[in-house]
Scaffold this active site. Structure first.
Site, PDB file in Angstrom:
ATOM      1  N   CYS A 114       1.107  15.632  -1.254  1.00 27.27           N
ATOM      2  CA  CYS A 114       1.435  15.237  -2.511  1.00 27.27           C
ATOM      3  C   CYS A 114       1.707  16.065  -3.735  1.00 27.27           C
ATOM      4  CB  CYS A 114      -0.063  14.340  -2.954  1.00 27.27           C
ATOM      5  SG  CYS A 114      -0.067  13.622  -4.490  1.00 27.27           S
ATOM      6  N   HIS A 157       0.235   5.242  -0.326  1.00 29.25           N
ATOM      7  CA  HIS A 157      -0.168   6.590  -1.033  1.00 29.25           C
ATOM      8  C   HIS A 157       0.069   6.146  -2.743  1.00 29.25           C
ATOM      9  CE1 HIS A 157      -0.233  10.921  -1.093  1.00 29.25           C
ATOM     10  NE2 HIS A 157       0.336  10.593  -2.466  1.00 29.25           N
ATOM     11  N   GLU A 158       1.168   5.474  -2.964  1.00 32.60           N
ATOM     12  CA  GLU A 158       1.519   5.394  -4.362  1.00 32.60           C
ATOM     13  C   GLU A 158       0.681   4.376  -4.744  1.00 32.60           C
ATOM     14  OE1 GLU A 158       2.972   7.735  -5.482  1.00 32.60           O
ATOM     15  OE2 GLU A 158       3.861   8.385  -3.482  1.00 32.60           O
ATOM     16  N   HIS A 161      -2.586   6.048  -6.139  1.00 28.72           N
ATOM     17  CA  HIS A 161      -2.500   6.711  -7.238  1.00 28.72           C
ATOM     18  C   HIS A 161      -2.709   5.757  -8.430  1.00 28.72           C
ATOM     19  CE1 HIS A 161      -1.336  10.921  -6.190  1.00 28.72           C
ATOM     20  NE2 HIS A 161      -0.436  10.363  -5.318  1.00 28.72           N
TER      21      HIS A 161
END
Length: 184
Positions: A114, A157-158, A161
């Site tokens: 990341c 993953h995004e 966030h």
């Protein structure tokens, strides 16, 4: 939505404009709070989408970037796994607003890194196939993205966030965290 259609529609609205923005790193507080939904048709959202893509293009090896990573706590992210050696399925470069996972299957571990945690990677268990719904910046059109493998991992993953989570929040323990290899 088909792979070429999604990237093409995003390119029509956003183009190649956009400003490269600095990426914040942990423990910046914007990374640990849930982001807010946005109006995808707001010109500020379109500009943000362009900035996310520009920042990704300027960052070697970057396959995804969420608004919280550039210190804006809204649910917008960009993904482009094109050309990555681990990519099987790819929709090209695209941006989604206020996205969410509606189906996730085929769970398996995999290594992740990341930009907001530049010195570490970790082994994270994620779905190998996902269906995600969201809205396109500019038009606000609802879209459904079905994908698998590395692109599915990047989407999750995004989305993390946008939920205020980092990959370190998903690793099984210290044994699953590794120092990042430096490639020159």
């Amino acid at each position: 939505m088909t792979r070429s259609t999604l990237a093409g529609r995003v390119r029509e609205v956003i183009g190649d404009a956009g400003e490269v923005r600095p990426v914040v790193t942990a423990p910046h507080p914007v990374l640990s709070g849930a982001a807010e939904a946005v109006d995808p048709s707001d010109p500020k959202t379109v500009a943000l989408a362009a900035d996310l893509l520009a920042t990704m293009r300027a960052s070697p090896g970057c396959v995804g970037l969420a608004a919280p990573q550039i210190a804006i706590r809204v649910r917008v992210f960009a993904v482009d796994v094109s050309g990555h050696p681990r990519a099987v399925a790819t929709h090209g470069a695209f941006v989604l607003c206020s996205a969410e996972i509606v189906r996730a299957t085929r769970w398996r571990p995999g290594r992740e890194g990341c930009m907001s945690i530049p010195d570490l990677t970790g082994d994270v268990k994620r779905a190998g196939r996902v269906v995600v719904t969201g809205q396109l910046p500019g038009s606000g059109d609802d879209v459904t993205v079905s994908t698998d493998a590395f692109e599915a991992r990047a989407l999750q993953h995004e989305l993390d966030h946008c939920a205020g989570l980092l990959f370190l929040d998903r690793v099984a323990g210290a044994h699953a965290v590794h120092h990042r290899k430096v490639y020159r």
